[in-house]
Design an enzyme around this catalytic site. Structure first.
Site, PDB file in Angstrom:
ATOM      1  N   HIS A   1      18.111  17.003 -33.554  1.00 45.30           N
ATOM      2  CA  HIS A   1      18.349  18.252 -33.100  1.00 45.30           C
ATOM      3  C   HIS A   1      17.534  19.332 -33.832  1.00 45.30           C
ATOM      4  O   HIS A   1      16.824  18.992 -34.673  1.00 45.30           O
ATOM      5  CB  HIS A   1      19.884  18.025 -33.110  1.00 45.30           C
ATOM      6  CG  HIS A   1      20.423  18.463 -34.434  1.00 45.30           C
ATOM      7  ND1 HIS A   1      20.402  17.513 -35.231  1.00 45.30           N
ATOM      8  CD2 HIS A   1      20.956  19.614 -35.070  1.00 45.30           C
ATOM      9  CE1 HIS A   1      20.820  17.983 -36.475  1.00 45.30           C
ATOM     10  NE2 HIS A   1      21.399  19.246 -36.339  1.00 45.30           N
TER      11      HIS A   1
ATOM     12  N   HIS B   1      18.043  21.895 -35.521  1.00 44.80           N
ATOM     13  CA  HIS B   1      18.126  22.781 -36.339  1.00 44.80           C
ATOM     14  C   HIS B   1      17.197  22.702 -37.512  1.00 44.80           C
ATOM     15  O   HIS B   1      16.658  21.612 -37.687  1.00 44.80           O
ATOM     16  CB  HIS B   1      19.699  22.239 -37.178  1.00 44.80           C
ATOM     17  CG  HIS B   1      20.948  22.862 -36.411  1.00 44.80           C
ATOM     18  ND1 HIS B   1      22.115  22.488 -36.612  1.00 44.80           N
ATOM     19  CD2 HIS B   1      21.039  23.736 -35.523  1.00 44.80           C
ATOM     20  CE1 HIS B   1      22.761  22.825 -35.683  1.00 44.80           C
ATOM     21  NE2 HIS B   1      22.362  23.838 -35.097  1.00 44.80           N
TER      22      HIS B   1
ATOM     23  N   ASP C   1      16.941  22.467 -40.625  1.00 50.52           N
ATOM     24  CA  ASP C   1      17.211  21.527 -41.858  1.00 50.52           C
ATOM     25  C   ASP C   1      16.720  20.136 -41.291  1.00 50.52           C
ATOM     26  O   ASP C   1      16.624  19.016 -42.074  1.00 50.52           O
ATOM     27  CB  ASP C   1      18.460  21.553 -42.450  1.00 50.52           C
ATOM     28  CG  ASP C   1      19.626  21.191 -41.532  1.00 50.52           C
ATOM     29  OD1 ASP C   1      19.642  21.755 -40.571  1.00 50.52           O
ATOM     30  OD2 ASP C   1      20.470  20.422 -42.155  1.00 50.52           O
ATOM     31  N   HIS C   2      16.298  20.067 -39.917  1.00 50.57           N
ATOM     32  CA  HIS C   2      15.928  18.683 -39.398  1.00 50.57           C
ATOM     33  C   HIS C   2      14.499  18.515 -38.934  1.00 50.57           C
ATOM     34  O   HIS C   2      14.114  17.701 -38.557  1.00 50.57           O
ATOM     35  CB  HIS C   2      17.006  18.377 -38.554  1.00 50.57           C
ATOM     36  CG  HIS C   2      18.202  17.952 -38.941  1.00 50.57           C
ATOM     37  ND1 HIS C   2      18.947  16.679 -39.098  1.00 50.57           N
ATOM     38  CD2 HIS C   2      19.365  18.922 -39.295  1.00 50.57           C
ATOM     39  CE1 HIS C   2      20.294  17.117 -39.737  1.00 50.57           C
ATOM     40  NE2 HIS C   2      20.471  18.242 -39.831  1.00 50.57           N
TER      41      HIS C   2
ATOM     42  N   HIS D   1      27.713  18.793 -31.839  1.00 59.17           N
ATOM     43  CA  HIS D   1      27.280  19.637 -32.771  1.00 59.17           C
ATOM     44  C   HIS D   1      26.031  20.701 -32.489  1.00 59.17           C
ATOM     45  O   HIS D   1      26.183  21.969 -32.652  1.00 59.17           O
ATOM     46  CB  HIS D   1      26.433  18.807 -33.755  1.00 59.17           C
ATOM     47  CG  HIS D   1      26.006  19.501 -34.953  1.00 59.17           C
ATOM     48  ND1 HIS D   1      26.451  20.194 -35.989  1.00 59.17           N
ATOM     49  CD2 HIS D   1      24.486  19.498 -35.364  1.00 59.17           C
ATOM     50  CE1 HIS D   1      25.837  20.586 -36.924  1.00 59.17           C
ATOM     51  NE2 HIS D   1      24.526  20.156 -36.545  1.00 59.17           N
TER      52      HIS D   1
ATOM     53  N   ASP E   1      23.404  15.066 -37.159  1.00 55.45           N
ATOM     54  CA  ASP E   1      24.703  15.622 -37.928  1.00 55.45           C
ATOM     55  C   ASP E   1      25.730  15.412 -36.978  1.00 55.45           C
ATOM     56  O   ASP E   1      26.827  16.106 -36.605  1.00 55.45           O
ATOM     57  CB  ASP E   1      24.465  17.230 -37.612  1.00 55.45           C
ATOM     58  CG  ASP E   1      23.493  17.506 -38.925  1.00 55.45           C
ATOM     59  OD1 ASP E   1      23.150  16.556 -39.766  1.00 55.45           O
ATOM     60  OD2 ASP E   1      23.251  18.715 -39.067  1.00 55.45           O
TER      61      ASP E   1
ATOM     62  N   HIS F   1      23.291  13.971 -44.024  1.00 51.46           N
ATOM     63  CA  HIS F   1      23.960  14.573 -44.909  1.00 51.46           C
ATOM     64  C   HIS F   1      24.953  14.050 -46.044  1.00 51.46           C
ATOM     65  O   HIS F   1      25.345  13.108 -45.337  1.00 51.46           O
ATOM     66  CB  HIS F   1      24.665  15.903 -44.401  1.00 51.46           C
ATOM     67  CG  HIS F   1      24.002  17.236 -43.847  1.00 51.46           C
ATOM     68  ND1 HIS F   1      23.405  18.057 -44.739  1.00 51.46           N
ATOM     69  CD2 HIS F   1      23.633  17.314 -42.510  1.00 51.46           C
ATOM     70  CE1 HIS F   1      22.725  18.789 -43.613  1.00 51.46           C
ATOM     71  NE2 HIS F   1      22.925  18.381 -42.699  1.00 51.46           N
TER      72      HIS F   1
HETATM   73 FE    FE Z   1      22.039  19.439 -40.701  1.00 48.26          FE
HETATM   74 ZN    ZN Z   2      22.524  20.422 -37.782  1.00 49.59          ZN
END
Ligand code: FE
Ligand code: ZN
Length: 257
Positions: free
Chosen positions: A52, A54, A56-57, A108, A130, A168
């Site tokens: 996805h 985001h 942080d990915h 998410h 996530d 995570h």
């Molecule tokens: Fe994340």
């Molecule tokens: Zn995420």
């Protein structure tokens, strides 16, 4: 072949698969940990899989693509650093000689996907981003409770032996909440002790498995009477309505400390 959770940021894992020569990485929010590992082990990165959009990915996607020429796959309905091949439910990709099936798992984010390999060294392998965490699930940033409920049910219906590679390390805080929901679940209490041990030694609690998550994860247990009753007591959710129970649990978790 090896499956490695590479820690990144505070609590992310970049999952890396390799056969001693070629590698694949999932959700590289940061290129640094992946690059260090590739160099230290003399690996060539062939594929980058993104679940996805985001940051942080995806934050390390451009740097890794430029450094290695790896091919990038990602969700058809989201925008990630391109060029990348867009994937949706039912698509199949081949990487490192493995076949991955794509699952749509919105909730998410609106276009979140997961990657499922039916046989990796004798058991299935799931990269779920996530969506599903050990003992918990992702927050509903873009989707509805009903969408996330369906996505989680799709994952819960996979074979119990499937290894669950979440992005995570939220397991201990998830299990604290799970214990508040279902204090009488002895498997949950036992699993929480095991995870506390692992974390006290700095070890990852992941991968988990689908069979384990069915036993301990309240978000997959909305039809279990003790879980439905807890959601009813906490927020007045209709115990017979699994989606309402799920929505109440998700809201409760948002406020839980
Ligand atoms: Fe994340
Ligand atoms: Zn995420």
């Amino acid at each position: 072949m090896n499956l490695i959770p590479l820690p990144a940021f505070q609590d992310n894992y970049l999952w890396l698969l390799h056969d001693g020569q070629r590698a694949l990485v999932v959700d590289p929010g940061d290129a640094g940990p992946a690059q260090s590992y590739l160099e230290a082990n003399g690996l060539r990165l062939e594929a980058i899989l993104v679940t996805h959009h985001h940051a942080d990915h995806t934050g390390g996607v451009d740097a890794l693509r430029e450094a290695t020429g790896a091919r990038v796959w990602g969700p058809a309905r989201e925008s990630i650093p391109g060029p990348f091949t867009r994937l949706a439910e039912g698509d199949r990709i081949e990487a490192l000689g493995l076949s991955f099936e794509v699952l749509d798992v919105p909730g998410h984010t609106a276009g979140h996907i997961a990657y499922y390999c039916a046989d990796w060294q004798g058991a299935p392998l799931l990269f779920c981003g996530d969506t599903l965490f050990s003992g918990g699930c992702g927050r509903l940033f873009e989707g509805t409770a009903a969408q996330m409920f369906d996505s989680l049910r799709k994952l819960a219906d996979l074979p119990g032996a499937a290894r669950v590679c979440c992005t995570h390390e939220y397991t201990l805080s998830n299990l604290k909440f799970a214990t508040a929901v279902e204090p009488g679940n002895s498997q949950l209490i036992h699993y929480r002790q095991q995870c506390e041990q692992k974390r006290s030694h700095g070890e990852p609690t992941l991968p988990s498995s689908i069979a384990l998550e069915r036993q301990v994860n309240p978000f997959l247990r909305t039809r279990i009477p003790a879980v439905a009753q807890a959601a009813h007591r906490h927020a007045g959710a209709d115990e017979a309505d699994a989606v309402a129970v799920f929505a109440a649990l998700r809201q409760w978790k948002n406020e839980f400390r």
